[in-house]
Write an enzyme that holds these catalytic residues in place. Sequence first.
Site: not given
Length: 260
Positions: A86, A142, A226
């Site tokens: 996201d 992911h 991040s």
Amino acid sequence: MKKALFKSFVELTGNPVSSALLKSFTSSRLSLPFVKPFSNAYRINNEEMEYPISHYKSLQALFTRSLHEGARHVDSSPNTLTSPVDGVVSGTGKIAVDQTFLIKGHQYRINEIMGTSDKAAAYKDGTYYILYLSPSHYHHFHYPVTGELVSRYALGGVSYPVNSLGLRLGQSPFSTNHRLISEVMTDFGKVAIVKVGALNVNSIQLLNSSKECIKGNDFGYFSFGSTVILFLENNPDFTPTVELNSEVHVGQPIGKWNQQ
């Protein structure tokens, strides 16, 4: 003012001492009183969390939260590249070996990010994506495509916050921050997934060491701020399908290989 304080908790500073202190505080139960205010300030969707907000006893626990099953839909088409996180698409385009990437006013070369010119050469004329995760985002990463892990290595020993202050003051933050690079061989060529830590400690946590990469599978998370960078080998049949500065979610298609 409140958001600025909360942002310092999760993106930290360029100073190793203050970063260590903030890390210790946010990881402890002393930060519990800030959990709900943090969630409210960033309008975090509590309904998609794995557990009720009362379950999270520190800011770090909230920041590294998992989502409940079914919270993200992963596009299952074999020829699509999906978002690994996201975040916000802060950069995308074609790659040249001597190219520089403009990231919030600073220039970075792919060989600095990947570590060597030989590593970078594999992605000449390919495609890149830069995905920025703000404090409000879900911070797990992911797999964006199915394939086999062919390389995994860590680089960097000094970290700066991946935010506007860090990019102004840090000495090439993306090339010196601790980062973990996973290269996946797919049916369409190699894809590099670069996880960039945003503080003075290693904030990148892997969930397993399997070489099997399945699109949409959760394989790690960031403990604090991040950025994720994707590099794709050149393939004339690949087309990006997402716009610059758009918000993306895990599993959302961001590109596709046009099958013949």
